[in-house]
Design a protein around this motif. Structure first.
Motif, PDB file in Angstrom:
ATOM      1  N   GLU A 167       0.722  -1.363  -0.095  1.00 37.36           N
ATOM      2  CA  GLU A 167      -0.413  -0.534  -0.140  1.00 37.36           C
ATOM      3  C   GLU A 167       0.797   1.158  -0.030  1.00 37.36           C
ATOM      4  O   GLU A 167       0.616   2.192  -0.563  1.00 37.36           O
ATOM      5  N   GLU A 168       1.968   1.458   0.813  1.00 37.85           N
ATOM      6  CA  GLU A 168       2.784   2.448   0.917  1.00 37.85           C
ATOM      7  C   GLU A 168       3.269   2.728  -0.573  1.00 37.85           C
ATOM      8  O   GLU A 168       4.087   4.016  -1.134  1.00 37.85           O
ATOM      9  N   MET A 169       3.582   1.206  -0.891  1.00 38.61           N
ATOM     10  CA  MET A 169       4.256   2.185  -2.658  1.00 38.61           C
ATOM     11  C   MET A 169       3.686   2.056  -3.381  1.00 38.61           C
ATOM     12  O   MET A 169       3.959   2.214  -5.029  1.00 38.61           O
ATOM     13  N   GLY A 170       2.101   2.077  -3.287  1.00 42.55           N
ATOM     14  CA  GLY A 170       1.412   2.558  -4.746  1.00 42.55           C
ATOM     15  C   GLY A 170       0.775   1.171  -5.223  1.00 42.55           C
ATOM     16  O   GLY A 170       0.179   1.297  -6.018  1.00 42.55           O
ATOM     17  N   PHE A 171       1.342  -0.318  -4.517  1.00 43.33           N
ATOM     18  CA  PHE A 171       0.343  -1.576  -5.567  1.00 43.33           C
ATOM     19  C   PHE A 171      -0.424  -2.243  -5.170  1.00 43.33           C
ATOM     20  O   PHE A 171      -1.380  -2.590  -5.861  1.00 43.33           O
ATOM     21  N   LEU A 172      -1.142  -1.277  -4.108  1.00 37.83           N
ATOM     22  CA  LEU A 172      -2.220  -1.734  -3.724  1.00 37.83           C
ATOM     23  C   LEU A 172      -3.171  -0.738  -2.826  1.00 37.83           C
ATOM     24  O   LEU A 172      -2.446   0.627  -2.414  1.00 37.83           O
ATOM     25  N   THR A 173      -4.689  -0.402  -2.785  1.00 37.53           N
ATOM     26  CA  THR A 173      -5.254   0.729  -2.581  1.00 37.53           C
ATOM     27  C   THR A 173      -6.374   0.231  -1.762  1.00 37.53           C
ATOM     28  O   THR A 173      -7.079  -0.501  -2.124  1.00 37.53           O
ATOM     29  N   LYS A 174      -6.581   1.233  -0.326  1.00 40.43           N
ATOM     30  CA  LYS A 174      -7.831   0.840   0.580  1.00 40.43           C
ATOM     31  C   LYS A 174      -8.637   2.258   0.415  1.00 40.43           C
ATOM     32  O   LYS A 174      -8.095   3.204   0.465  1.00 40.43           O
ATOM     33  N   ASP A 175      -9.826   1.908   0.514  1.00 39.41           N
ATOM     34  CA  ASP A 175     -11.229   2.229   0.229  1.00 39.41           C
ATOM     35  C   ASP A 175     -11.927   2.294   2.505  1.00 39.41           C
ATOM     36  O   ASP A 175     -11.252   2.266   2.684  1.00 39.41           O
TER      37      ASP A 175
END
Length: 251
Positions: free
Chosen positions: A48-56
């Motif tokens: 998530e920190e690297m931008g590969f995952l995102t959380k709504d």
């Protein structure tokens, strides 16, 4: 090394879950991956920190927008190769010189396609070869980047001499790029290898952004002054033909 490999494998294990699942909660990822909660939590946080995952806001994870960028780049480069190759081959058959297709890769240029000359004495260039953006036929890409990107590159790069004609003065380099944008092509001499010459033109996409360069390159003796207008005309026309197929309307 093994620990790093395991981390990469586990990261891919998590990311591939989203091939068949647009959104997943943390618990769903844990069930599907069979990874320990602590390990999964750490890896999801890093992704998530690297931008590969995102959380709504509801706690659902999905692939990050960075994948759109990667996908666009890969698809664009593959499209360019398949579109450009027949045009490159026709150009080679016409001028009987090597034709190169070059793209930007961070602060370098990479040759991603080539149609070689049939002359026994030739300039050696291979697919996968890298060169600095400021030198030789690669400079056509640098010249057509947005001004802010060009200046950022110049501020952070050291101009090293590669061959006897390499430009190592930033003022001269800026002037050469201004000329390239004004003319719509570059002519470079002995910048990457001594006694060689190249004529290059920009390839633009549907947004009229520079995405590649096409060049005719070879031994300097075959690039006499009286032949240059013909080479310029044919290289720029080839660049236009590829650009049109990519959706450009600027040429």
């Amino acid at each position: 090394m093994q620990a790093h490999n395991k981390t990469v494998v586990k990261s891919m294990q998590i990311l591939t879950l989203f091939i068949n699942h647009p959104k997943l909660t943390f618990n769903e990822m844990m069930e599907l991956s069979n990874l320990p909660k602590t390990s999964l939590h750490r890896m999801v946080g890093s992704l998530e920190e690297m931008g590969f995952l995102t959380k709504d806001d509801n706690g659902h994870y999905s692939l990050g927008l960075i994948f759109l960028q990667f996908g666009q780049l890969v698809g664009e480069r593959l499209d360019i190769r398949s579109i450009a190759y027949p045009i490159m081959k026709d150009l080679r058959d016409d001028v009987e010189e090597a034709v190169n297709l070059i793209v930007r890769d961070k602060d370098e240029a990479m040759y991603i396609e080539k149609v070689d000359t049939l002359h026994p004495v030739r300039l050696y260039t291979s697919i996968g070869r890298r060169s600095p953006l400021y030198a030789g036929d690669s400079r056509i890409i640098l010249a057509f980047l947005p001004q802010e990107e060009r200046e950022n590159y110049l501020e952070n790069i050291r101009l090293k001499p590669i061959a006897m004609g390499t430009i190592t003065d930033k003022t001269k380099l800026r002037h050469a790029m201004d000329e390239a944008r004004s003319n719509g092509y570059t002519i470079t001499s002995s910048e990457l290898e001594d006694y060689t010459k190249a004529v290059s033109a920009p390839i633009l996409n549907g947004k009229d952004e520079i995405v590649a360069g096409i060049s005719v390159a070879g031994i300097e003796a075959r690039f006499q002054e009286d032949r240059l207008p013909e080479l310029i005309d044919k290289v720029t026309k080839a660049a236009k033909a590829i650009s049109v197929k990519l959706g450009s309307q600027t040429h």
